[in-house]
Design a protein around this motif. Structure first.
Motif, PDB file in Angstrom:
ATOM      1  N   PRO A 104       0.831  -1.204   0.000  1.00 59.15           N
ATOM      2  CA  PRO A 104       0.000   0.000   0.000  1.00 59.15           C
ATOM      3  C   PRO A 104       0.869   1.260   0.000  1.00 59.15           C
ATOM      4  O   PRO A 104       1.913   1.307   0.664  1.00 59.15           O
ATOM      5  N   MET A 105       0.439   2.253  -0.762  1.00 58.54           N
ATOM      6  CA  MET A 105       1.199   3.494  -0.867  1.00 58.54           C
ATOM      7  C   MET A 105       0.259   4.690  -0.964  1.00 58.54           C
ATOM      8  O   MET A 105      -0.813   4.591  -1.576  1.00 58.54           O
ATOM      9  N   TYR A 106       0.682   5.776  -0.358  1.00 56.25           N
ATOM     10  CA  TYR A 106       0.055   7.072  -0.610  1.00 56.25           C
ATOM     11  C   TYR A 106       0.852   7.688  -1.746  1.00 56.25           C
ATOM     12  O   TYR A 106       2.081   7.602  -1.780  1.00 56.25           O
ATOM     13  N   GLY A 107       0.174   8.298  -2.707  1.00 56.01           N
ATOM     14  CA  GLY A 107       0.891   8.877  -3.834  1.00 56.01           C
ATOM     15  C   GLY A 107       0.439  10.286  -4.161  1.00 56.01           C
ATOM     16  O   GLY A 107      -0.704  10.676  -3.882  1.00 56.01           O
ATOM     17  N   LYS A 108       1.352  11.029  -4.734  1.00 51.45           N
ATOM     18  CA  LYS A 108       1.034  12.357  -5.239  1.00 51.45           C
ATOM     19  C   LYS A 108       1.674  12.483  -6.616  1.00 51.45           C
ATOM     20  O   LYS A 108       2.864  12.208  -6.778  1.00 51.45           O
ATOM     21  N   VAL A 109       0.878  12.860  -7.602  1.00 54.13           N
ATOM     22  CA  VAL A 109       1.369  13.006  -8.965  1.00 54.13           C
ATOM     23  C   VAL A 109       1.314  14.473  -9.338  1.00 54.13           C
ATOM     24  O   VAL A 109       0.249  15.096  -9.321  1.00 54.13           O
ATOM     25  N   GLU A 110       2.470  15.041  -9.670  1.00 55.31           N
ATOM     26  CA  GLU A 110       2.553  16.453 -10.030  1.00 55.31           C
ATOM     27  C   GLU A 110       2.170  16.642 -11.501  1.00 55.31           C
ATOM     28  O   GLU A 110       2.290  15.732 -12.315  1.00 55.31           O
ATOM     29  N   PRO A 111       1.702  17.852 -11.864  1.00 58.67           N
ATOM     30  CA  PRO A 111       1.413  18.141 -13.276  1.00 58.67           C
ATOM     31  C   PRO A 111       2.675  17.979 -14.118  1.00 58.67           C
ATOM     32  O   PRO A 111       3.791  18.134 -13.627  1.00 58.67           O
ATOM     33  N   GLY A 112       2.478  17.668 -15.381  1.00 60.49           N
ATOM     34  CA  GLY A 112       3.616  17.489 -16.284  1.00 60.49           C
ATOM     35  C   GLY A 112       3.514  16.176 -17.025  1.00 60.49           C
ATOM     36  O   GLY A 112       2.647  15.346 -16.757  1.00 60.49           O
ATOM     37  N   LYS A 113       4.417  15.998 -17.991  1.00 62.92           N
ATOM     38  CA  LYS A 113       4.423  14.789 -18.806  1.00 62.92           C
ATOM     39  C   LYS A 113       5.604  13.901 -18.425  1.00 62.92           C
ATOM     40  O   LYS A 113       6.597  14.374 -17.868  1.00 62.92           O
ATOM     41  N   SER A 133      -7.937  13.245  -4.010  1.00 64.79           N
ATOM     42  CA  SER A 133      -8.284  14.600  -4.440  1.00 64.79           C
ATOM     43  C   SER A 133      -7.634  14.894  -5.780  1.00 64.79           C
ATOM     44  O   SER A 133      -6.608  14.297  -6.125  1.00 64.79           O
ATOM     45  N   GLY A 134      -8.245  15.813  -6.532  1.00 60.15           N
ATOM     46  CA  GLY A 134      -7.733  16.139  -7.853  1.00 60.15           C
ATOM     47  C   GLY A 134      -8.241  15.178  -8.908  1.00 60.15           C
ATOM     48  O   GLY A 134      -9.178  14.397  -8.669  1.00 60.15           O
ATOM     49  N   SER A 135      -7.617  15.203 -10.073  1.00 64.00           N
ATOM     50  CA  SER A 135      -8.010  14.329 -11.182  1.00 64.00           C
ATOM     51  C   SER A 135      -6.776  13.639 -11.744  1.00 64.00           C
ATOM     52  O   SER A 135      -5.715  14.248 -11.894  1.00 64.00           O
ATOM     53  N   SER A 158      -1.444  -4.830 -13.805  1.00 60.49           N
ATOM     54  CA  SER A 158      -0.312  -3.904 -13.887  1.00 60.49           C
ATOM     55  C   SER A 158       0.775  -4.371 -14.852  1.00 60.49           C
ATOM     56  O   SER A 158       1.766  -3.675 -15.051  1.00 60.49           O
ATOM     57  N   GLY A 159       0.583  -5.541 -15.486  1.00 61.61           N
ATOM     58  CA  GLY A 159       1.460  -5.941 -16.572  1.00 61.61           C
ATOM     59  C   GLY A 159       1.172  -5.151 -17.836  1.00 61.61           C
ATOM     60  O   GLY A 159       1.975  -5.145 -18.773  1.00 61.61           O
ATOM     61  N   LEU A 160       0.023  -4.474 -17.868  1.00 62.18           N
ATOM     62  CA  LEU A 160      -0.326  -3.592 -18.985  1.00 62.18           C
ATOM     63  C   LEU A 160       0.352  -2.246 -18.726  1.00 62.18           C
ATOM     64  O   LEU A 160       0.092  -1.596 -17.721  1.00 62.18           O
ATOM     65  N   GLY A 161       1.255  -1.850 -19.630  1.00 65.32           N
ATOM     66  CA  GLY A 161       2.013  -0.615 -19.438  1.00 65.32           C
ATOM     67  C   GLY A 161       1.102   0.567 -19.168  1.00 65.32           C
ATOM     68  O   GLY A 161       0.067   0.721 -19.809  1.00 65.32           O
ATOM     69  N   HIS A 162       1.514   1.434 -18.234  1.00 62.14           N
ATOM     70  CA  HIS A 162       0.644   2.531 -17.843  1.00 62.14           C
ATOM     71  C   HIS A 162       1.456   3.742 -17.391  1.00 62.14           C
ATOM     72  O   HIS A 162       2.589   3.635 -16.928  1.00 62.14           O
ATOM     73  N   HIS A 163       0.846   4.929 -17.568  1.00 65.42           N
ATOM     74  CA  HIS A 163       1.380   6.191 -17.066  1.00 65.42           C
ATOM     75  C   HIS A 163       0.362   6.796 -16.111  1.00 65.42           C
ATOM     76  O   HIS A 163      -0.846   6.699 -16.328  1.00 65.42           O
ATOM     77  N   TYR A 164       0.844   7.443 -15.058  1.00 73.95           N
ATOM     78  CA  TYR A 164       0.001   8.265 -14.194  1.00 73.95           C
ATOM     79  C   TYR A 164       0.165   9.706 -14.663  1.00 73.95           C
ATOM     80  O   TYR A 164       1.283  10.234 -14.673  1.00 73.95           O
ATOM     81  N   LEU A 165      -0.921  10.365 -15.020  1.00 75.86           N
ATOM     82  CA  LEU A 165      -0.852  11.752 -15.470  1.00 75.86           C
ATOM     83  C   LEU A 165      -1.798  12.612 -14.638  1.00 75.86           C
ATOM     84  O   LEU A 165      -2.978  12.283 -14.477  1.00 75.86           O
ATOM     85  N   CYS A 166      -1.284  13.695 -14.109  1.00 76.41           N
ATOM     86  CA  CYS A 166      -2.113  14.621 -13.346  1.00 76.41           C
ATOM     87  C   CYS A 166      -3.019  15.364 -14.318  1.00 76.41           C
ATOM     88  O   CYS A 166      -2.547  15.985 -15.272  1.00 76.41           O
ATOM     89  N   ALA A 167      -4.323  15.295 -14.101  1.00 80.91           N
ATOM     90  CA  ALA A 167      -5.288  15.930 -15.009  1.00 80.91           C
ATOM     91  C   ALA A 167      -5.930  17.151 -14.361  1.00 80.91           C
ATOM     92  O   ALA A 167      -6.947  17.648 -14.838  1.00 80.91           O
TER      93      ALA A 167
END
Length: 204
Positions: A104-113, A133-135, A158-167
């Motif tokens: 388990p993890m708490y995460g924060k994703v900043e804007p950007g690519k 919170s956020g999108s 999670s074997g399917l490649g993925h990106h986390y993007l701040c929306a």
């Protein structure tokens, strides 16, 4: 964190080259990570920990001074072990519980690519994300994407490649739970299952 990887590697009598071959993480990346020049992503940390026969959170472990595992572990606000990499902040939870079946993890994703849009995250197992919170936009290597808002969630292979993007305009906060394919520390990282319509999940 690089010092912990180096210490664990040397304690096991493993060379950098052997660790690179076992984990699939490049020799250059491992060398830079050990010297604190770069931060490894979650899936690379997972691969390294398995190659060293460790529970992932052994690398993030906070010594408790207790000789036996408790029947429960409580993490208070601001007690998470924080690790930053690129646009991500990971707060590793329940680090005092050894041999966990879940991470388990708490995460924060900043804007950007992403630095490299073609370098998708992927690791064996399954993953659950709940947006606090956020999108958040989850972008997958098969061309699909899903945008999640506060209190939305997604569960995927999670074997399917993925990106986390701040929306959203500000960083998005998320809860992430990863389950390793084997649930056994020290086993080789399984090859990601190729995505096909037959194993497509409802939310992917």
């Amino acid at each position: 964190m690089g010092e912990k990887i180096r210490a664990a590697r040397k304690a096991g009598g493993v060379t950098l080259l052997q660790l690179a071959e076992r984990s699939g993480v490049s020799l250059a990346s491992l060398s830079k990570a050990e010297r604190g020049l770069i931060a490894l992503s979650y899936e690379k940390f997972l691969a390294v920990s398995q190659a060293l026969a460790l529970d992932l959170t052994d690398l993030f472990h906070k010594p408790s001074g207790k000789g036996v595992r408790e029947r429960m572990v409580v993490d208070r606000v601001n007690e998470a072990v924080i690790y930053k990499a690129d646009r991500y902040l990971y707060g590793m939870l329940a680090t005092e519980w050894p041999q966990k079946k879940m991470t388990p993890m708490y995460g924060k994703v900043e804007p950007g690519k992403p630095v490299n849009t073609a370098d998708f995250s992927r690791h064996a197992g399954e993953e659950f994300i709940f947006v606090i919170s956020g999108s958040l936009t989850m972008q997958f290597e098969n061309g699909e994407s899903r945008t999640l808002h506060a209190h939305d969630s997604i569960y995927f292979d999670s074997g399917l490649g993925h990106h986390y993007l701040c929306a959203s305009a500000d960083a998005v906060e998320i809860l992430v739970v990863c389950v390793n394919e084997s649930n056994e520390p020290g086993t080789a990282l399984a090859e990601p299952r190729p995505w096909t319509p037959s194993n497509k999940s409802p939310n992917s």
